[in-house]
Enzyme design. Structure first.
Site, PDB file in Angstrom:
ATOM      1  N   ASP A 133      26.813  66.939 -31.648  1.00 15.07           N
ATOM      2  CA  ASP A 133      27.233  67.553 -32.912  1.00 15.07           C
ATOM      3  C   ASP A 133      26.830  69.024 -32.873  1.00 15.07           C
ATOM      4  O   ASP A 133      25.652  69.346 -32.741  1.00 15.07           O
ATOM      5  CB  ASP A 133      26.552  66.844 -34.080  1.00 15.07           C
ATOM      6  CG  ASP A 133      27.164  67.221 -35.423  1.00 15.07           C
ATOM      7  OD1 ASP A 133      27.613  68.382 -35.574  1.00 15.07           O
ATOM      8  OD2 ASP A 133      27.193  66.378 -36.325  1.00 15.07           O
ATOM      9  N   LYS A 137      27.984  75.568 -38.725  1.00 16.24           N
ATOM     10  CA  LYS A 137      27.572  76.550 -39.732  1.00 16.24           C
ATOM     11  C   LYS A 137      26.158  77.044 -39.430  1.00 16.24           C
ATOM     12  O   LYS A 137      25.261  76.255 -39.148  1.00 16.24           O
ATOM     13  CB  LYS A 137      27.622  75.921 -41.129  1.00 16.24           C
ATOM     14  CG  LYS A 137      29.031  75.544 -41.570  1.00 16.24           C
ATOM     15  CD  LYS A 137      29.044  74.937 -42.961  1.00 16.24           C
ATOM     16  CE  LYS A 137      30.467  74.569 -43.386  1.00 16.24           C
ATOM     17  NZ  LYS A 137      30.493  73.925 -44.718  1.00 16.24           N
ATOM     18  N   THR A 207      36.043  62.416 -21.854  1.00 15.71           N
ATOM     19  CA  THR A 207      35.654  61.714 -23.069  1.00 15.71           C
ATOM     20  C   THR A 207      36.678  62.014 -24.162  1.00 15.71           C
ATOM     21  O   THR A 207      37.477  62.950 -24.042  1.00 15.71           O
ATOM     22  CB  THR A 207      34.257  62.141 -23.582  1.00 15.71           C
ATOM     23  OG1 THR A 207      34.350  63.443 -24.185  1.00 15.71           O
ATOM     24  CG2 THR A 207      33.240  62.186 -22.440  1.00 15.71           C
ATOM     25  N   ARG A 208      36.618  61.254 -25.223  1.00 12.17           N
ATOM     26  CA  ARG A 208      37.554  61.487 -26.330  1.00 12.17           C
ATOM     27  C   ARG A 208      37.319  62.858 -26.962  1.00 12.17           C
ATOM     28  O   ARG A 208      38.262  63.511 -27.431  1.00 12.17           O
ATOM     29  CB  ARG A 208      37.407  60.383 -27.371  1.00 12.17           C
ATOM     30  CG  ARG A 208      36.069  60.382 -28.087  1.00 12.17           C
ATOM     31  CD  ARG A 208      36.029  59.377 -29.222  1.00 12.17           C
ATOM     32  NE  ARG A 208      36.143  58.017 -28.721  1.00 12.17           N
ATOM     33  CZ  ARG A 208      36.127  56.943 -29.509  1.00 12.17           C
ATOM     34  NH1 ARG A 208      35.994  57.083 -30.822  1.00 12.17           N
ATOM     35  NH2 ARG A 208      36.212  55.735 -29.011  1.00 12.17           N
ATOM     36  N   TYR A 209      36.072  63.304 -26.961  1.00 16.12           N
ATOM     37  CA  TYR A 209      35.757  64.614 -27.540  1.00 16.12           C
ATOM     38  C   TYR A 209      36.311  65.729 -26.665  1.00 16.12           C
ATOM     39  O   TYR A 209      36.807  66.744 -27.166  1.00 16.12           O
ATOM     40  CB  TYR A 209      34.248  64.751 -27.712  1.00 16.12           C
ATOM     41  CG  TYR A 209      33.681  63.690 -28.621  1.00 16.12           C
ATOM     42  CD1 TYR A 209      33.917  63.736 -29.996  1.00 16.12           C
ATOM     43  CD2 TYR A 209      32.957  62.633 -28.117  1.00 16.12           C
ATOM     44  CE1 TYR A 209      33.424  62.751 -30.839  1.00 16.12           C
ATOM     45  CE2 TYR A 209      32.461  61.631 -28.944  1.00 16.12           C
ATOM     46  CZ  TYR A 209      32.692  61.697 -30.301  1.00 16.12           C
ATOM     47  OH  TYR A 209      32.220  60.709 -31.135  1.00 16.12           O
TER      48      TYR A 209
END
Length: 228
Positions: A133, A137, A207-209
């Site tokens: 992750d 911000k 990977t999916r990311y």
């Protein structure tokens, strides 16, 4: 003095409700596969696995499990510890382990710092953190998992001469991870040229990311650090 962040380094833990079958597997199979952190870790981590293993690798935040499962399949003599707090991702991996009968994976479904603090010193032969992750911000940057304290944790458990591998498609997090790892006395960036961080590691499954990053025209970076 370096600011310490006391709190989780991940976001939400639950998404769509699980199917009845996966709910059952999470109730019956996950306890069998999970690390028991209430007991001291074995000095030889190979004892965690039901099959003989020559090395133990760690993946923090395995997401959809594509990489974790691929490495387990291609390296049946390596034990893998996978950490992932998101319930849907954990259920997917538990389901696959049940279907394929892979016996060289152990799991943990909560904060990775608990595992890093539980593991014996110099017990891990290779560690991955892939597409964590990014907390994009700036006010949330303190929640990024790569920080001096967690690098201390990695440094304690990774064997000298072994590698820590990091991947991200978010430029600010790549720069952040590179700066923090290069500033840490226990890690040395192994890149000798641009191609070393543009290309993924050998036998990379994707990977999916990563696929999402390509769809959204972001460029993944692959950083390799030596535990000196």
């Amino acid at each position: 003095m370096t600011e310490r962040y006391e709190g989780s380094f991940y976001g939400r833990r639950k998404g769509k409700p699980l199917s009845p079958r996966r709910t059952h597997l999470m109730e019956t199979e996950l306890p069998r596969l999970s690390l028991d952190l209430s007991e001291p870790a074995p000095q030889n981590l190979a004892d965690l696995f039901d099959v003989p293993v020559r090395e133990v690798w760690l993946e923090v935040g395995f997401g959809g499990g594509e990489h974790l499962l691929h490495r387990a399949r291609e390296n049946p003599d390596v034990g893998l510890i996978g950490v992932e707090p998101f319930v849907g991702s954990m259920a997917k991996v538990v389901n696959t382990l049940n279907e394929e009968g892979l016996r060289n994976i152990r799991l943990y479904d909560d904060d990775a710092i608990n595992v890093l603090d539980w593991l014996p010193e110099a017990s891990i032969d290779l560690a991955y953190q892939l597409y964590p992750d990014p907390w994009p911000k700036k006010r949330h940057w303190k929640r990024r998992f790569i920080n001096p304290q967690n690098l201390d944790r990695y440094a304690r458990v990774i064997k000298p001469g072994c590698q820590f591998r990091f991947a991200s498609d978010i430029d600010t997090y790549v720069d952040w991870a590179l700066q923090h790892c290069r500033d840490h006395s226990a890690f040395e960036w192994m890149a000798e040229g641009p191609e070393d961080w543009r290309k993924p590691w050998a036998n990379w499954p994707g990977t999916r990311y990563e696929a999402k990053a390509f769809r959204e025209e972001r460029v993944p970076r692959y950083l390799t650090f030596l535990r000196v």
